[in-house]
Design a protein around this motif. Structure first.
Motif, short mmCIF file in Angstrom:
data_model
loop_
_atom_site.label_atom_id
_atom_site.label_comp_id
_atom_site.label_asym_id
_atom_site.label_seq_id
_atom_site.Cartn_x
_atom_site.Cartn_y
_atom_site.Cartn_z
N ALA A 170 0.85 -1.20 0.00
CA ALA A 170 0.00 0.00 0.00
C ALA A 170 0.88 1.24 0.00
CB ALA A 170 -0.94 0.00 1.21
N SER A 171 0.35 2.32 -0.56
CA SER A 171 1.11 3.54 -0.75
C SER A 171 1.50 4.21 0.56
CB SER A 171 0.28 4.52 -1.60
OG SER A 171 -0.91 4.88 -0.90
N HIS A 172 2.40 5.19 0.45
CA HIS A 172 2.80 6.07 1.55
C HIS A 172 3.42 5.30 2.73
CE1 HIS A 172 -0.17 8.29 -0.82
NE2 HIS A 172 0.49 9.37 -0.46
N GLY A 173 4.08 4.16 2.41
CA GLY A 173 4.78 3.42 3.43
C GLY A 173 3.90 2.73 4.44
N ARG A 174 2.66 2.38 4.06
CA ARG A 174 1.72 1.76 5.01
C ARG A 174 1.78 0.24 5.00
NH1 ARG A 174 -3.70 3.80 3.00
NH2 ARG A 174 -2.61 3.53 1.03
N ILE A 175 2.05 -0.37 3.86
CA ILE A 175 2.17 -1.83 3.76
C ILE A 175 3.34 -2.13 2.82
CG2 ILE A 175 1.09 -3.99 3.06
CD1 ILE A 175 -1.60 -2.84 3.66
N ILE A 176 4.23 -3.00 3.25
CA ILE A 176 5.33 -3.42 2.39
C ILE A 176 5.16 -4.89 2.03
CG2 ILE A 176 6.92 -1.69 3.26
CD1 ILE A 176 8.17 -3.77 5.04
N SER A 177 5.75 -5.27 0.91
CA SER A 177 5.64 -6.65 0.41
C SER A 177 6.91 -7.42 0.73
CB SER A 177 5.40 -6.65 -1.10
OG SER A 177 4.17 -6.02 -1.41
N VAL A 178 6.73 -8.69 1.08
CA VAL A 178 7.86 -9.55 1.43
C VAL A 178 7.71 -10.88 0.69
CG1 VAL A 178 9.14 -10.66 3.29
CG2 VAL A 178 7.94 -8.51 3.73
N VAL B 254 7.50 -18.07 -0.52
CA VAL B 254 6.52 -17.73 0.51
C VAL B 254 6.42 -16.21 0.56
CG1 VAL B 254 5.90 -17.86 2.95
CG2 VAL B 254 7.04 -19.81 1.85
N ALA B 255 5.23 -15.67 0.26
CA ALA B 255 5.07 -14.22 0.16
C ALA B 255 3.97 -13.72 1.09
CB ALA B 255 4.74 -13.83 -1.28
N PHE B 256 4.13 -12.51 1.56
CA PHE B 256 3.11 -11.88 2.40
C PHE B 256 3.28 -10.37 2.37
CE2 PHE B 256 6.76 -12.73 5.09
CZ PHE B 256 6.90 -11.60 5.88
N ASN B 257 2.24 -9.66 2.78
CA ASN B 257 2.29 -8.21 2.91
C ASN B 257 2.28 -7.84 4.38
OD1 ASN B 257 2.37 -7.25 0.20
ND2 ASN B 257 0.24 -7.85 -0.05
N GLN B 258 3.17 -6.96 4.77
CA GLN B 258 3.33 -6.56 6.17
C GLN B 258 2.80 -5.15 6.38
OE1 GLN B 258 4.67 -8.13 9.12
NE2 GLN B 258 3.59 -6.29 9.84
N VAL B 259 1.79 -5.01 7.25
CA VAL B 259 1.29 -3.68 7.60
C VAL B 259 2.31 -2.98 8.49
CG1 VAL B 259 -0.57 -2.40 8.72
CG2 VAL B 259 -1.09 -4.50 7.47
N ILE B 260 2.60 -1.73 8.18
CA ILE B 260 3.55 -0.95 8.99
C ILE B 260 2.76 -0.31 10.13
CG2 ILE B 260 5.30 0.87 8.97
CD1 ILE B 260 5.96 -1.63 7.30
N THR B 261 2.47 -1.13 11.14
CA THR B 261 1.67 -0.68 12.27
C THR B 261 2.51 0.17 13.22
OG1 THR B 261 2.20 -2.67 13.53
CG2 THR B 261 0.25 -2.75 12.12
N HIS B 262 1.82 0.78 14.18
CA HIS B 262 2.50 1.62 15.16
C HIS B 262 2.64 0.93 16.51
CE1 HIS B 262 1.27 5.46 12.74
NE2 HIS B 262 2.10 4.68 12.09
N ASP B 263 2.47 -0.39 16.53
CA ASP B 263 2.65 -1.14 17.76
C ASP B 263 4.05 -1.75 17.85
OD1 ASP B 263 2.39 -3.03 15.82
OD2 ASP B 263 0.66 -4.06 16.70
N ILE B 264 4.97 -1.17 17.11
CA ILE B 264 6.37 -1.55 17.16
C ILE B 264 7.16 -0.31 17.56
CG2 ILE B 264 6.73 -0.99 14.72
CD1 ILE B 264 8.74 -3.27 14.55
N GLU B 265 8.28 -0.49 18.23
CA GLU B 265 9.10 0.65 18.62
C GLU B 265 9.68 1.30 17.36
OE1 GLU B 265 10.68 3.31 21.31
OE2 GLU B 265 9.33 1.62 21.72
N PRO B 266 9.42 2.59 17.14
CA PRO B 266 9.96 3.24 15.94
C PRO B 266 11.48 3.28 15.98
CG PRO B 266 9.02 4.87 17.43
CD PRO B 266 8.64 3.52 17.98
N ASP B 267 12.08 3.22 14.82
CA ASP B 267 13.53 3.25 14.73
C ASP B 267 14.03 4.60 15.25
OD1 ASP B 267 16.08 2.02 13.57
OD2 ASP B 267 16.02 3.98 12.59
N PRO B 268 14.83 4.63 16.31
CA PRO B 268 15.20 5.92 16.92
C PRO B 268 16.02 6.82 16.01
CG PRO B 268 16.43 4.09 17.90
CD PRO B 268 15.37 3.48 17.04
#
Length: 556
Positions: free
Chosen positions: A300-308, A326-340
């Motif tokens: 998905a656009s604007h860095g919201r979902i990336i493909s793996v 083996v393929a999947f799409n990863q949602v860039i959620t905010h429940d992960i610690e942001p890269d400092p």
């Protein structure tokens, strides 16, 4: 170009070198694992997007906030850390129509972000050319902006990754971008090809791509795949900046459209395809030209979902074992610690642009959105058309028309309704000028009929132009093409085919963009300032501004 071309020559030369294993060397495993990570349509979004794009729906059906460079970086680093070998690709429109925190500095912050993420390669999209091919080369090769210098840092070294466009050439046929890039994964060459749709010029200002040609994408991929195959590169990835429209059902795998045609017809030598355009995200499998299944992914656009895609490469044949993918799409959620480190980088870009971005320009009484009504109009589109008409009336304009694709964000009502320069810039980031064209009534009718087009594949395509309040007409979608528009009136008076009228449009449309070729046939054109200035002046002069009704097009 020299630095990138040299790296390609070195990579090709390395293919011709072989090394032997000594008798004491352990035998390598039969396969080499490779994790492919890709995103597209980033558009220089360093912050999480706002408005309708601020959330995405996860596989469990929950809608969650997504995107933002600090979270994107955290996921990319995590995904790469889980894999023995990995590559990271960007699939077009990596910058262009960017928010102010990137665009104010000529998208140099976005390039620096991708350098820090160790991007492997970036396919070119249409928006990379928003400011012309010369600017594409500067961002690639480095150096300060020729007019405004280095505004973000004392110097700018350019991209550490190649820009790919196998079907982009100069008028003499020489390549205008690298057609492919090669990386070695545990000694195995992996090639990546980048292409754009052949009709890309319809989406770019003519002056921005003067001297460039965009060839047939399938022919370019096939030709490049054959070259790589001849060089011994068997594992191939295609990055295609085209829209693989979502189909119906849970798998969302489309059965028609331009990109589907590409996905099923490009060389069977290509093992994985990553596309990027539109709002759909999917994980599909399509048969290649020989009938063998091939993974096709889109995030998905604007860095919201990336493909793996986790690939297995046979060490002996050096080809991808597709049935092991083996393929999947990863949602860039905010429940992960942001890269400092990335968060600090983003904070700096936002801070340095905050004075300009936070300047008030007007007020609104409610949300102004791009979501089209049944007629195809939107409140924000109609307001932009009214703003351009107001700016162009001193130059004789009687009506205005604008394309929805030129409106890149909503205006969200918050607090007391104050609208900032950063918000309006996000709405109209292209720097287009408003042009007043002289067109006959018959030509205006023809322009409105051009709202109904066809894709290269023959699929119907509708592009409804936002009309100013002075233009009204009736639309009949069930009528034959060329007969769908009637009862056109300008300021309450019926349109006369032989009469000449003055029509305000942006420069992109004036050049025939989005397939509206009739605009380019205008008898005369007069400049009327910039579209962003027109919008800001309208919001300031008429504050507080109410969302206009979407009743200018009557449906039959």
């Amino acid at each position: 170009m020299a630095r990138r071309a040299l790296s390609a020559v070195v990579a090709v030369a390395a293919l011709c070198t072989t090394t032997g294993l000594g008798p004491a060397t352990a035998l390598p495993p039969p396969t080499v694992p490779l994790r492919l990570i890709a995103f597209g349509d980033l558009h220089g979004n360093l912050l999480p997007p706002e408005g309708p794009r601020s959330e995405v729906v996860r596989s469990d059906g929950e809608s969650v906030p997504a995107g933002g460079a600090a979270y994107l970086a955290a996921y990319v680093r995590q995904l790469r850390g889980q894999a023995e070998h990995s590559v990271l690709y960007s699939v077009g429109d990596t910058w262009g129509s960017s928010p102010l925190e990137s665009a104010m500095f000529h998208d140099e912050p976005t390039i620096e972000l991708l350098n820090d993420l160790d991007l492997t390669a970036a396919a070119l999209g249409n928006h990379e050319f928003d400011n012309g091919y010369t600017e594409v080369r500067r961002l690639r090769d480095g150096g300060c902006h020729p007019e405004q210098g280095c505004r973000y840092s004392d110097s700018f070294r350019g991209a550490d990754f190649p820009f790919l466009g196998a079907n982009v050439t100069n008028v003499d046929g020489t390549p205008a971008a690298l057609p492919f890039s090669i990386n070695y994964i545990d000694g195995i060459p992996v090639g990546v090809i980048g292409v754009l749709p052949r009709n890309t010029p319809e989406y770019i200002r003519a002056d921005a791509i003067e001297g460039l040609q965009f060839g047939d994408e399938i022919e370019a991929v096939d030709r490049t795949a054959d070259i790589l195959d001849a060089l011994g590169v068997r594992a191939l990835v295609l990055l295609y900046k085209g829209d693989l429209r979502a189909g119906e059902g849970a798998d969302k795998c489309s059965t028609d459209g331009n990109a589907t045609h590409v996905a099923t017809n490009v060389s069977p030598k290509v093992d994985v395809i990553v596309t990027s355009d539109g709002e759909s995200h999917f994980n599909c499998s399509y048969p290649d030209a020989l009938g063998n299944p091939r993974t096709v992914l889109q995030g998905a656009s604007h860095g919201r979902i990336i493909s793996v895609a986790d690939l297995s490469i046979d060490r002996k044949s050096r080809d991808v074992l597709r049935d092991h993918t083996v393929a999947f799409n990863q949602v860039i959620t905010h429940d992960i610690e942001p890269d400092p480190q990335t968060r600090q980088f983003v904070d700096r870009a936002v801070g340095e642009s905050s004075d300009v971005a936070g300047r008030p320009v007007g007020r609104i009484t409610d949300h102004l959105v791009r979501e089209p009504s049944h007629s195809g109009e939107s409140p924000l589109g109609n307001l932009v058309a009214d703003a351009q008409l107001a700016a162009a009336e001193p130059f004789g304009a009687q009506i205005a028309l604008t394309n929805p694709g030129g409106i890149r964000a909503d205006l969200t009502y918050t607090g007391d309704g104050t609208v900032t320069f950063g918000q309006t810039y996000a709405v109209q980031p292209f720097g287009n000028r408003v042009q007043v064209l002289e067109l006959t009534g018959a030509q205006i009718d023809a322009v409105l009929e051009q709202q109904f087009q066809e894709e290269v594949s023959g699929r119907p395509l509708e592009r409804i132009l936002a009309p100013s309040h002075t233009l009204r007409y009736t639309l009949d979608r069930l009528a034959p093409r060329g007969e769908r528009i009637r009862d056109i009136s300008i300021a309450g008076t019926p349109l006369i085919p032989e009469t000449t009228y003055s029509v305000a449009v942006n420069g992109f449309l004036a050049d025939g963009g989005d397939g509206f070729s009739v605009f380019s046939e205008a008898q005369r054109r007069t400049g009327a300032g910039h579209e962003l200035d027109a919008l800001n002046a309208y919001l300031s002069d008429r504050a507080p501004v109410k969302p206009p009704a979407t009743d200018r097009i009557d449906l039959h």
